[in-house]
Every structure is written in structure tokens, then in C-alpha cells.
Scaffold this active site. Structure first.
Site, short mmCIF file in Angstrom:
data_model
loop_
_atom_site.label_atom_id
_atom_site.label_comp_id
_atom_site.label_asym_id
_atom_site.label_seq_id
_atom_site.Cartn_x
_atom_site.Cartn_y
_atom_site.Cartn_z
NE ARG A 78 5.69 -3.27 -4.46
CZ ARG A 78 4.37 -3.42 -4.32
NH1 ARG A 78 3.79 -3.18 -3.17
NH2 ARG A 78 3.63 -3.80 -5.35
CG ASP B 282 0.19 2.13 -5.86
OD1 ASP B 282 -0.96 1.70 -6.05
OD2 ASP B 282 0.94 1.72 -4.96
N GLY C 202 0.87 -1.18 0.00
CA GLY C 202 0.00 0.00 0.00
C GLY C 202 0.91 1.23 0.00
CB ALA C 203 0.98 4.20 -2.20
CE LYS D 244 -1.82 -4.31 -6.53
NZ LYS D 244 -0.44 -4.77 -6.89
O1 MRU Z 1 0.90 -3.99 -4.60
P1 MRU Z 1 0.20 -3.28 -3.49
O2 MRU Z 1 -0.66 -4.17 -2.65
O3 MRU Z 1 1.16 -2.45 -2.67
O4 MRU Z 1 -0.78 -2.26 -4.23
C1 MRU Z 1 -1.53 -1.38 -3.45
C2 MRU Z 1 -2.48 -0.56 -4.23
O5 MRU Z 1 -2.53 -0.60 -5.45
C3 MRU Z 1 -3.33 0.39 -3.45
O6 MRU Z 1 -4.55 0.59 -4.08
C4 MRU Z 1 -2.61 1.74 -3.36
O7 MRU Z 1 -1.28 1.58 -2.91
C5 MRU Z 1 -3.30 2.67 -2.45
S1 MRU Z 1 -3.13 2.20 -0.76
C6 MRU Z 1 -3.88 3.36 0.20
#
Ligand code: MRU
Length: 353
Positions: free
Chosen positions: A96, A244, A52-53, A255
Site C-alpha cells: 500500500r 497515514d 491502519g498505518a 482516510k
Molecule cells: O485504508 P485504511 O483503513 O488502512 O485507512 C486507515 C486510516 O486512514 C487511519 O486513520 C490511519 O491509518 C491511522 S490508524 C491508527
């Protein structure tokens, strides 16, 4: 109503450890990874133990405090301690590539380090970096609350569809898109949340559903491919997702599967919202084509959750994110307000508030 889960916590003083709730084990097991070295923090970010970002930004910030702790234990004099932390900063920032919050948070901590005098001891450096990481963590909780308040003003009443996990596990507070959803619930609205399971790593079914069940909010999980049919039934009042990285024009990386969902929402006349803090914006990028998209291991697709689901010899295509063009987004909810319609001007004005 139980408390929202915590995705990470710092234990002890400047020589302490970063504890990360291992999200790869959820919902079955609540296990914590104790990070005493940067290698463990980087591994946890790469493997999505923390994800999650906003949450990976916070982990990256604490990661620099962990780096300073390494310098203290190694007995580094001031110049070496600083060089050590700076070298580790780049490793953390690149763990990442898509979520810009990670680099943003690490660079903010590097800025704090740069403001310290050259002769700052490793111990004092560790204390300053921990203070900055704690500030980023605490601020994120407040940002989530503000996103929730602004989102409530634009989110239509009725059932909501969401994708991936954008809640307490993904942030330092109640969440971004899920923060809006929980704010609506706490304001007395009643609805069902439809959560895409979010292949290939199931953040929707494993994490979002888990958080909502804990909160007592009705949640129905669907396979990603069922979203079009669900939208066609007319039951969904709005779709809301996180982000993100958001460019100057509003193109939004989130995502994998988000773009398809936005197209489906547009086809059915259902408003599609994005919720994210200002640290998710990358105004140095003009459009979504410039966003680096992380590609992950084939194994995540060929053997989801470790269970073989394709024959030996098959290959996999596994981009972790896609880009939703601004024109498909009704509004971007930030802690400063809502950019709607989504244009360069409304984004600039909203962020300048
Ligand atoms: O690969 P992830 O699980 O880190 O991807 C997360 C997402 O795409 C979330 O929608 C995004 O980071 C927003 S989290 C508040």
C-alpha cells in the site's frame, strides 16, 4: 470492560505463522487468516484484512519473518536466504502506498538483516527478523499508551467526533486517536463518541463502533455527510483522527473524508486534532502535495459491501486518502508530546524530544 481486540499475532517460533484478524469480516465474524507465505501477507494488506498505518507496518515487519521462514523451508544457503528476504521486502513495502509506517517498518527489519554477518543461516536470519518484528509490535503498544497520555492533556471535555478506525485494530496497542479517546474514558471522563461510518469501506461503523461497544464506551454512528450538521449543533467538543503520513510542515494524509471534516471543524470553531506515532512522519516530504494517494477499485464505491448501489455503466472515483493542510490542525499528538500550533519548528522540536 473487555480487553481491546488484537489485530495480528505470531504463532510459534521463527518457523511459525503470522495470524491476521480478517477485518473485512468484522463486525459479523471473527476470522483469522494464517499466513505461511509472503503472498498471503501482501494480499491481506492490499485487501485491508489488516489495515491502519501502524498495523500494516507491523504486518510488513512480520512479513519479512514469514519470508525468512520460506527460505528455511526451501533449504536456501545463507546468500540465497538473504536475497530472498530482500526481494520480498520490496513487495511488502509497496503493498500500500500512502501509509509510510509500512515502508518504515520493513526498512527497519532490512536494517536488522544488514547487520547480520554474510554467513548467517536461514534459520538464524528468521530468528533475528522475528525478534525485530516482535520489537516493533511491542513498541507500538507503548507508543499508543504514550499518545493516549499526551492526548488527554489537550483533548477538551465533551463529545468527540472521529473518522475511520484508529484503535486496537489499526495498531499494536490501544490506538492513536482512539487511544486518546479510550485514555480519556479510562481517566473517568464521560462522553459519547460520534463515529463517521467512513465510506466506502465503513471502517467507522464496522470497526470503530465495534471496538467502542466492546469497551462499553457510548458510540453513535453517523453517515459521513451528517458531520457538518452535527458540528453545527455545537454538540462536538473536538474532532480527533489518525494519520497515514505527515509531512515536515504538518500536512497530513488520512482516510478520505478527513480533509472535509477538518474544513467543517474550522468553519464551526471546533478544534481538530491528529494523533500518530513518529513513524507516521515523513520528514523527507516538504508538503502534502508530495504524498502518494492510493486509488482503489471502483467496485468499493459502486457496490459497497458487495451490494450494487449504482447503475451498470457508471464509473467511480475512489481515492482512499486525502490531505488535510497543517493550518486546519490544532495539534498533532505523538508519543513524544503534542506539536501545537502545527509548524515545521514545533514538529521538529516535538520529534526531537
Ligand atoms: O485504508 P485504511 O483503513 O488502512 O485507512 C486507515 C486510516 O486512514 C487511519 O486513520 C490511519 O491509518 C491511522 S490508524 C491508527
Amino acid at each position: 470492560m473487555s480487553d481491546a481486540p488484537v489485530s495480528l499475532r505470531w504463532q510459534g517460533g521463527p518457523d511459525g505463522t503470522l495470524d491476521i484478524l480478517d477485518q473485512t469480516r468484522l463486525p459479523g465474524r471473527l476470522e483469522w487468516v494464517t499466513c505461511r507465505d509472503v503472498e498471503t501477507v501482501v494480499e491481506a494488506i492490499k485487501m485491508l484484512r489488516v489495515r491502519g498505518a501502524p498495523a500494516i507496518g507491523i504486518a510488513g515487519a512480520y512479513g519479512l519473518a514469514v519470508a525468512a521462514g520460506e527460505a528455511v523451508r526451501a533449504g536456501h544457503p545463507p546468500a540465497e536466504a538473504r536475497a530472498h528476504a530482500l526481494a520480498r521486502a520490496e513487495e511488502l513495502a509497496t503493498a500500500r502506498p500512502t501509509a509510510v509506517n509500512l515502508r518504515w517498518a520493513v526498512e527497519r527489519c532490512v536494517g536488522a538483516l544488514d547487520r547480520l554477518p554474510d554467513d548467517t543461516t536461514a534459520g538464524d536470519l528468521a530468528a533475528a527478523l522475528l525478534a525485530e518484528a516482535r520489537a516493533i509490535h511491542t513498541e507500538d503498544r507503548d507508543l499508543c499508551n504514550a499518545i493516549g497520555r499526551h492526548g488527554l492533556a489537550v483533548l477538551p471535555e465533551g463529545d468527540i467526533l472521529t473518522h475511520c478506525n484508529t484503535g486496537a485494530l489499526a495498531t499494536g496497542g490501544s490506538g492513536t486517536a482512539l487511544g486518546v479517546i479510550t485514555a480519556a474514558w479510562d481517566a473517568g471522563r464521560r462522553f459519547t463518541v460520534f463515529a463517521d461510518e467512513t465510506r466506502p469501506l465503513f471502517q467507522g461503523s464496522r470497526l470503530t463502533a465495534w471496538e467502542l461497544v466492546q469497551r462499553g464506551i457510548p458510540v453513535t454512528v453517523l453517515v459521513d455527510g451528517a458531520a457538518g450538521h452535527l458540528l453545527a449543533t455545537g454538540r462536538i467538543a473536538a474532532v480527533i483522527v489518525g494519520a497515514d503520513r505527515i509531512t515536515a510542515c504538518g500536512d497530513t494524509a488520512n482516510k478520505i473524508g478527513t480533509y472535509g471534516l477538518a474544513l467543517l471543524a474550522a468553519a464551526h470553531g471546533v478544534p481538530f486534532f491528529v494523533a500518530a506515532p513518529s513513524s507516521t512522519f515523513d520528514l523527507s516530504l516538504d508538503s502534502g502535495a508530495e504524498i502518494p494517494i492510493e486509488e482503489r477499485s471502483s467496485a468499493e464505491v459502486l457496490a459497497p459491501l458487495g451490494v450494487p448501489a449504482a447503475p451498470d455503466g457508471a464509473r467511480a472515483y475512489n481515492p482512499a486518502f486525502d490531505v488535510t493542510p497543517a493550518r486546519l490542525i490544532r495539534g498533532i499528538v505523538t508519543e513524544k508530546g503534542v506539536a501545537s500550533p502545527v509548524t515545521r519548528d514545533t514538529i521538529r522540536q516535538t520529534l526531537a524530544t
